[in-house]
Design a protein around this motif. Structure first.
Motif, PDB file in Angstrom:
ATOM      1  N   ARG A 113       0.852  -1.403   0.156  1.00  0.00           N
ATOM      2  CA  ARG A 113       0.259   0.105   0.059  1.00  0.00           C
ATOM      3  C   ARG A 113       1.002   1.269  -0.055  1.00  0.00           C
ATOM      4  N   LYS A 114       0.611   2.412  -0.690  1.00  0.00           N
ATOM      5  CA  LYS A 114       1.081   3.276  -1.171  1.00  0.00           C
ATOM      6  C   LYS A 114       1.015   4.137   0.168  1.00  0.00           C
ATOM      7  N   LYS A 115       2.141   4.838   0.832  1.00  0.00           N
ATOM      8  CA  LYS A 115       2.042   5.688   2.104  1.00  0.00           C
ATOM      9  C   LYS A 115       1.946   6.946   1.546  1.00  0.00           C
ATOM     10  N   LYS A 116       0.912   7.545   1.961  1.00  0.00           N
ATOM     11  CA  LYS A 116       0.517   8.975   2.069  1.00  0.00           C
ATOM     12  C   LYS A 116       0.436   9.869   3.323  1.00  0.00           C
ATOM     13  N   VAL A 117       1.741  10.371   3.697  1.00  0.00           N
ATOM     14  CA  VAL A 117       2.072  10.868   4.967  1.00  0.00           C
ATOM     15  C   VAL A 117       1.486  12.565   4.784  1.00  0.00           C
ATOM     16  N   MET A 118       0.814  13.138   5.979  1.00  0.00           N
ATOM     17  CA  MET A 118       0.834  14.462   5.921  1.00  0.00           C
ATOM     18  C   MET A 118       1.275  15.107   7.139  1.00  0.00           C
ATOM     19  N   VAL A 119       2.105  15.928   7.127  1.00  0.00           N
ATOM     20  CA  VAL A 119       2.426  16.478   8.291  1.00  0.00           C
ATOM     21  C   VAL A 119       1.987  17.792   8.484  1.00  0.00           C
ATOM     22  N   CYS A 120       1.351  18.153   9.657  1.00  0.00           N
ATOM     23  CA  CYS A 120       0.740  19.428   9.846  1.00  0.00           C
ATOM     24  C   CYS A 120       1.654  20.289  10.723  1.00  0.00           C
ATOM     25  N   VAL A 121       1.849  21.472  10.174  1.00  0.00           N
ATOM     26  CA  VAL A 121       2.945  22.541  10.536  1.00  0.00           C
ATOM     27  C   VAL A 121       2.334  23.722  10.677  1.00  0.00           C
ATOM     28  N   THR A 122       3.216  24.636  11.862  1.00  0.00           N
ATOM     29  CA  THR A 122       2.839  26.069  11.727  1.00  0.00           C
ATOM     30  C   THR A 122       3.878  26.560  10.914  1.00  0.00           C
ATOM     31  N   ASN A 131      -3.038   8.453   4.486  1.00  0.00           N
ATOM     32  CA  ASN A 131      -3.335   7.457   5.471  1.00  0.00           C
ATOM     33  C   ASN A 131      -2.597   7.642   6.876  1.00  0.00           C
ATOM     34  N   SER A 132      -1.659   8.621   7.032  1.00  0.00           N
ATOM     35  CA  SER A 132      -1.207   9.074   8.184  1.00  0.00           C
ATOM     36  C   SER A 132      -0.726  10.575   8.272  1.00  0.00           C
ATOM     37  N   ILE A 133      -1.321  11.302   9.491  1.00  0.00           N
ATOM     38  CA  ILE A 133      -1.131  12.406   9.809  1.00  0.00           C
ATOM     39  C   ILE A 133      -0.312  12.422  10.993  1.00  0.00           C
ATOM     40  N   ILE A 134       0.567  13.382  10.917  1.00  0.00           N
ATOM     41  CA  ILE A 134       1.746  13.659  11.872  1.00  0.00           C
ATOM     42  C   ILE A 134       1.477  15.187  12.425  1.00  0.00           C
ATOM     43  N   MET A 135       1.367  15.123  13.740  1.00  0.00           N
ATOM     44  CA  MET A 135       1.010  16.471  14.356  1.00  0.00           C
ATOM     45  C   MET A 135       2.070  16.612  15.646  1.00  0.00           C
ATOM     46  N   GLY A 136       2.255  17.829  16.044  1.00  0.00           N
ATOM     47  CA  GLY A 136       3.303  18.279  17.182  1.00  0.00           C
ATOM     48  C   GLY A 136       2.083  17.919  18.322  1.00  0.00           C
ATOM     49  N   GLU A 137       2.814  17.528  19.524  1.00  0.00           N
ATOM     50  CA  GLU A 137       2.158  17.493  20.822  1.00  0.00           C
ATOM     51  C   GLU A 137       1.611  18.807  21.083  1.00  0.00           C
ATOM     52  N   SER A 138       0.329  18.653  21.818  1.00  0.00           N
ATOM     53  CA  SER A 138      -0.614  19.749  22.267  1.00  0.00           C
ATOM     54  C   SER A 138      -0.795  19.803  23.568  1.00  0.00           C
ATOM     55  N   PHE A 139      -0.454  21.026  24.152  1.00  0.00           N
ATOM     56  CA  PHE A 139      -0.344  21.275  25.608  1.00  0.00           C
ATOM     57  C   PHE A 139      -1.768  21.538  26.203  1.00  0.00           C
ATOM     58  N   GLU A 140      -2.608  21.707  25.297  1.00  0.00           N
ATOM     59  CA  GLU A 140      -4.158  22.043  25.668  1.00  0.00           C
ATOM     60  C   GLU A 140      -4.661  21.086  26.465  1.00  0.00           C
ATOM     61  N   LYS A 141      -5.200  20.992  27.400  1.00  0.00           N
ATOM     62  CA  LYS A 141      -5.892  19.906  28.202  1.00  0.00           C
ATOM     63  C   LYS A 141      -7.446  19.964  27.766  1.00  0.00           C
ATOM     64  N   ASP A 142      -7.769  20.960  27.433  1.00  0.00           N
ATOM     65  CA  ASP A 142      -9.295  21.115  27.193  1.00  0.00           C
ATOM     66  C   ASP A 142      -9.659  20.642  25.767  1.00  0.00           C
ATOM     67  N   GLU A 143     -10.378  19.356  25.613  1.00  0.00           N
ATOM     68  CA  GLU A 143     -10.652  18.972  24.346  1.00  0.00           C
ATOM     69  C   GLU A 143     -11.064  19.984  22.993  1.00  0.00           C
ATOM     70  N   GLN A 144     -11.820  21.110  23.756  1.00  0.00           N
ATOM     71  CA  GLN A 144     -12.103  22.215  22.633  1.00  0.00           C
ATOM     72  C   GLN A 144     -11.047  22.971  22.221  1.00  0.00           C
ATOM     73  N   GLN A 145      -9.967  23.166  23.252  1.00  0.00           N
ATOM     74  CA  GLN A 145      -8.829  23.984  22.737  1.00  0.00           C
ATOM     75  C   GLN A 145      -7.606  23.006  21.918  1.00  0.00           C
ATOM     76  N   ASN A 146      -7.819  21.791  22.030  1.00  0.00           N
ATOM     77  CA  ASN A 146      -6.790  20.698  21.566  1.00  0.00           C
ATOM     78  C   ASN A 146      -6.931  20.700  20.043  1.00  0.00           C
ATOM     79  N   MET A 147      -6.238  21.034  19.270  1.00  0.00           N
ATOM     80  CA  MET A 147      -6.294  20.959  17.725  1.00  0.00           C
ATOM     81  C   MET A 147      -6.348  19.592  17.450  1.00  0.00           C
ATOM     82  N   ILE A 148      -5.637  18.672  18.172  1.00  0.00           N
ATOM     83  CA  ILE A 148      -5.331  17.321  17.567  1.00  0.00           C
ATOM     84  C   ILE A 148      -6.726  16.713  17.642  1.00  0.00           C
ATOM     85  N   SER A 149      -7.565  17.074  18.771  1.00  0.00           N
ATOM     86  CA  SER A 149      -8.917  16.448  18.996  1.00  0.00           C
ATOM     87  C   SER A 149      -9.849  17.114  18.183  1.00  0.00           C
ATOM     88  N   ARG A 150      -9.907  18.220  17.817  1.00  0.00           N
ATOM     89  CA  ARG A 150     -10.809  18.948  17.040  1.00  0.00           C
ATOM     90  C   ARG A 150     -10.697  18.302  15.655  1.00  0.00           C
TER      91      ARG A 150
END
Length: 140
Positions: A3-12, A93-112
């Motif tokens: 299967r072809k890997k398609k990786v997306m890295v989310c950056v600022t 098929n893979s999304i790479i993100m940096g660790e979030s320090f937001e504890k509130d689910e609404q503020q956490n970009m990963i959860s959203r």
């Protein structure tokens, strides 16, 4: 057939995002795999208002190019929706993100983003103190 890997890295636009791109590139094992580096900025924000931001964007472009990745910079009203649509459109098929320090689910970009992503994708979270692939958190 593999299967072809398609990786997306989310950056600022921060230069510290190089660790995310490096990690995403480490997942690529074939010339047929794809590495996408994506930055979405709010529509009403000035992206090139300061020279430092322009320098950071140029830096991201250079790092992406060195890893044979495509770099997409997108302005949008809804960042998470735009990232989700990008993942769906490019069959990521893979999304790479940096660790979030937001504890509130609404503020956490990963959860959203996980909530808005309609396709099945493996989320991998790279910690700030990333120094080994064993530190990466995989959310499926």
């Amino acid at each position: 057939m593999r299967r072809k890997k398609k990786v997306m890295v989310c950056v600022t636009q921060q230069k510290s995002c190089e660790r995310l791109i490096d990690y995403g590139a480490s997942l690529i094992s074939s010339e047929h795999d794809e590495l996408h580096v994506v930055h979405v900025v709010k529509e009403n924000w000035k992206f090139f208002g300061q020279l430092k931001e322009e320098d950071a964007l140029e830096y991201l472009f250079d790092v992406s190019k060195n890893h044979h990745a495509s770099l997409s910079v997108i302005k949008a009203k809804d960042i998470e929706k735009t990232l989700s649509e990008y993942a769906e459109k490019h069959k990521i098929n893979s999304i790479i993100m940096g660790e979030s320090f937001e504890k509130d689910e609404q503020q956490n970009m990963i959860s959203r983003l996980q909530e808005k992503t309609k396709v099945k994708v493996n989320f991998q979270i790279v910690p700030v103190d990333f120094d080994d692939e064993k530190n990466v958190i995989s959310l499926e």
